[in-house]
Design a protein around this motif. Structure first.
Motif, short mmCIF file in Angstrom:
data_model
loop_
_atom_site.label_atom_id
_atom_site.label_comp_id
_atom_site.label_asym_id
_atom_site.label_seq_id
_atom_site.Cartn_x
_atom_site.Cartn_y
_atom_site.Cartn_z
N LEU A 85 3.65 -1.46 1.32
CA LEU A 85 4.10 -0.74 0.13
C LEU A 85 3.62 0.69 0.16
O LEU A 85 2.53 0.99 0.66
N LYS A 86 4.43 1.58 -0.41
CA LYS A 86 3.98 2.94 -0.70
C LYS A 86 4.28 3.23 -2.16
O LYS A 86 5.31 2.81 -2.70
N GLU A 87 3.37 3.95 -2.80
CA GLU A 87 3.51 4.33 -4.21
C GLU A 87 3.47 5.84 -4.31
O GLU A 87 2.66 6.50 -3.66
N HIS A 88 4.36 6.39 -5.15
CA HIS A 88 4.48 7.84 -5.27
C HIS A 88 3.16 8.51 -5.65
O HIS A 88 2.81 9.56 -5.12
N SER A 89 2.42 7.90 -6.56
CA SER A 89 1.21 8.53 -7.10
C SER A 89 -0.05 8.26 -6.28
O SER A 89 -1.12 8.78 -6.60
N VAL A 90 0.08 7.45 -5.22
CA VAL A 90 -1.09 7.09 -4.41
C VAL A 90 -0.84 7.51 -2.97
O VAL A 90 0.12 7.06 -2.34
N ASP A 91 -1.71 8.35 -2.44
CA ASP A 91 -1.54 8.87 -1.09
C ASP A 91 -2.10 7.89 -0.07
O ASP A 91 -3.08 8.16 0.62
N GLN A 92 -1.46 6.71 0.00
CA GLN A 92 -1.94 5.66 0.89
C GLN A 92 -0.86 4.60 1.04
O GLN A 92 -0.13 4.30 0.10
N GLU A 93 -0.72 4.06 2.23
CA GLU A 93 0.16 2.91 2.44
C GLU A 93 -0.67 1.64 2.36
O GLU A 93 -1.77 1.56 2.89
N PHE A 94 -0.13 0.64 1.67
CA PHE A 94 -0.80 -0.65 1.53
C PHE A 94 -0.06 -1.65 2.42
O PHE A 94 1.13 -1.91 2.20
N TYR A 100 0.15 -16.72 9.72
CA TYR A 100 1.00 -17.89 9.50
C TYR A 100 0.22 -19.20 9.66
O TYR A 100 -0.55 -19.38 10.59
N ALA A 101 0.44 -20.09 8.70
CA ALA A 101 -0.08 -21.45 8.78
C ALA A 101 1.00 -22.37 8.23
O ALA A 101 1.36 -22.28 7.05
N SER A 102 1.52 -23.24 9.06
CA SER A 102 2.73 -24.00 8.75
C SER A 102 2.67 -24.78 7.45
O SER A 102 3.60 -24.75 6.65
N ASP A 103 1.57 -25.50 7.21
CA ASP A 103 1.50 -26.41 6.07
C ASP A 103 0.66 -25.88 4.91
O ASP A 103 0.36 -26.63 3.98
N ALA A 104 0.29 -24.64 4.97
CA ALA A 104 -0.62 -24.09 3.97
C ALA A 104 0.14 -23.46 2.80
O ALA A 104 1.17 -22.81 2.99
N GLU A 105 -0.37 -23.66 1.58
CA GLU A 105 0.19 -22.99 0.40
C GLU A 105 -0.45 -21.62 0.20
O GLU A 105 0.03 -20.85 -0.63
N ILE A 106 -1.51 -21.36 0.94
CA ILE A 106 -2.19 -20.07 0.85
C ILE A 106 -2.30 -19.49 2.27
O ILE A 106 -2.73 -20.18 3.19
N LEU A 107 -1.88 -18.24 2.43
CA LEU A 107 -2.02 -17.55 3.70
C LEU A 107 -3.12 -16.50 3.55
O LEU A 107 -3.38 -16.01 2.44
N GLU A 108 -3.74 -16.14 4.64
CA GLU A 108 -4.87 -15.22 4.58
C GLU A 108 -4.60 -13.96 5.39
O GLU A 108 -3.78 -13.95 6.32
N THR A 109 -5.29 -12.89 5.03
CA THR A 109 -5.17 -11.62 5.72
C THR A 109 -6.53 -10.97 5.83
O THR A 109 -7.43 -11.20 5.00
N GLU A 110 -6.67 -10.14 6.85
CA GLU A 110 -7.89 -9.35 7.00
C GLU A 110 -7.73 -7.96 6.38
O GLU A 110 -8.66 -7.16 6.40
N ASP A 111 -6.55 -7.68 5.85
CA ASP A 111 -6.28 -6.38 5.21
C ASP A 111 -6.73 -6.46 3.76
O ASP A 111 -6.07 -7.07 2.92
N ILE A 112 -7.86 -5.83 3.46
CA ILE A 112 -8.49 -5.96 2.15
C ILE A 112 -8.46 -4.63 1.40
O ILE A 112 -8.80 -3.59 1.95
N TYR A 113 -8.05 -4.70 0.14
CA TYR A 113 -8.10 -3.56 -0.77
C TYR A 113 -8.81 -4.03 -2.04
O TYR A 113 -8.58 -5.13 -2.51
N THR A 114 -9.64 -3.18 -2.60
CA THR A 114 -10.35 -3.56 -3.81
C THR A 114 -9.38 -3.71 -4.97
O THR A 114 -8.30 -3.12 -4.98
N ARG A 115 -9.79 -4.47 -5.96
CA ARG A 115 -8.95 -4.66 -7.14
C ARG A 115 -8.71 -3.35 -7.85
O ARG A 115 -7.60 -3.09 -8.33
N ASP A 116 -9.71 -2.48 -7.93
CA ASP A 116 -9.53 -1.18 -8.57
C ASP A 116 -8.49 -0.35 -7.84
O ASP A 116 -7.69 0.36 -8.47
N THR A 117 -8.47 -0.43 -6.51
CA THR A 117 -7.48 0.31 -5.73
C THR A 117 -6.08 -0.25 -5.96
O THR A 117 -5.12 0.50 -6.17
N LEU A 118 -5.95 -1.57 -5.97
CA LEU A 118 -4.64 -2.19 -6.20
C LEU A 118 -4.11 -1.88 -7.59
O LEU A 118 -2.90 -1.71 -7.78
#
Length: 366
Positions: A85-94, A100-118
């Motif tokens: 994602l890109k946002e007009h007011s934020v000079d950063q790409e998210f 991928y996990a075939s049978d999982a309802e939750i997928l995980e990522t190593e790309d972390i952004y703080t809640r305040d940033t999001l």
């Protein structure tokens, strides 16, 4: 305002990049990937632990299933679902790569952004309001939610908190550019009445708080030449008004900088009302609200085109995204054909199945 969305390996989308503006229409036949694009945003939004790298495939906004339901079926080169994602007011790409996990309802990522940033993105703060195509049917009693209505200023993904919203914010004035000429005042409640009257003339909402049941009841009455009718139960005036009510409320109450996503705003509404809804959508987008509208309605589209010609919105702020599918020997995937408007409401392209079914059927009668 979101300016760019990139998706890879999600449902029918192999790879897609969408440039976003104020008013973004998602068009095309069923099963072409329109809802999948919206779901990519809804999944991000509903993932309460996204800041910890957790991507929830099932939640209040969207239910996909497990990893194999989310992964692009013909993928054989990647082990992740990727969203940026890109946002007009934020000079950063998210950007996120969800492993991928075939049978999982939750997928995980190593790309972390703080809640305040999001929270700087309209998708994650209280300026986001999604409305599903599956809105609540006509009902007498409507539930109350302090968190969703008062704290988050939302009508609910199914429109379930609309009556509570109107009960709380009904006296607040809407933007002067949205004021309907036939409304009794500029208050939200009177404006909702006036815009609903484009669907069914003379409509007036009545709300009744029932504190003992933690419910708000709703009725509808209709103006006559000299008075008003009795108050009717919503079930006795059809689906159209109940389905349109959260759409109109969400549009009229949206503030500049908000992101509003609406699926099939035209559901159960007469063509004249659909065209007027298109007009309202265009006016709201012109005020700095970002709209993603999935629609199958020629009338909604044409209402927006007329609004462009009448200069209710600058044509550069409208973009039509026409979804189609590419079929190859060993795979099939969604593509997006961008169509632009000019100042007269004319389209830059008219692909097959866009605004052509009226003529197709008339030719069969000749």
């Amino acid at each position: 305002m979101l300016t760019n969305l990139r998706i890879e390996n999600f449902k029918p989308i192999k790879q897609m990049e969408v440039e976003l503006t104020n008013l973004n229409l998602l068009l095309g036949l069923n099963g072409m990937g329109k809802s999948s694009l919206i779901q990519s945003l809804l999944l991000l939004r509903q993932s309460s632990d996204l800041s910890d790298g957790v991507f929830e495939l099932n939640g209040d906004l969207a239910k996909i299933g497990v990893g194999r339901d989310a992964m692009y079926q013909f993928n054989d080169t990647s082990d992740s679902i990727n969203i940026s994602l890109k946002e007009h007011s934020v000079d950063q790409e998210f950007s996120w790569k969800f492993k991928y996990a075939s049978d999982a309802e939750i997928l995980e990522t190593e790309d972390i952004y703080t809640r305040d940033t999001l929270d700087e993105l309209s998708l994650f703060n209280d300026n986001f309001n999604p409305l599903s195509a599956e809105r609540i049917p006509p009902t007498d009693g409507h539930i109350i939610s302090t968190r969703e209505v008062i704290n988050s200023h939302q009508v609910g993904v199914r429109g379930e908190y609309t009556i509570h919203f109107l009960n709380v914010f009904g006296d607040i004035d809407v933007d002067s550019d949205l004021v309907h000429k036939d409304a009794k005042s500029s208050s939200l409640l009177h404006q909702v009445d006036a815009w609903l009257s484009e669907i069914s003339p003379g409509t007036r909402l009545k709300t009744f708080n029932v504190p003992s049941l933690e419910l708000i009841r709703m009725g509808m009455e209709f103006e006559t030449d000299s008075d008003v009718t009795n108050v009717f139960k919503p079930k006795n005036v059809g689906f159209g008004l109940s389905y349109a009510l959260p759409v109109i409320t969400a549009l009229l109450s949206a503030k500049k900088g908000a992101l509003v996503v609406i699926e099939n705003p035209e559901s159960h509404i007469h063509p004249k009302g659909q065209a007027q809804l298109g007009m309202l959508i265009a006016k709201v987008a012109s005020l700095g609200v970002q709209l993603l509208i999935e629609t199958h309605s020629d009338h909604v589209v044409n209402g927006i085109r007329v609004a462009t010609k009448n200069e209710y919105i600058d044509y550069s702020k409208v973009r039509l995204n026409f979804f189609d599918k590419v079929n190859k020997d060993f795979e099939q995937y969604s593509v997006n054909n961008v169509i632009k408007l000019d100042s007269n409401g004319e389209l830059s392209d008219y692909p097959e199945h866009l605004l052509d079914e009226w003529n197709n059927q008339l030719l069969k009668l000749v």
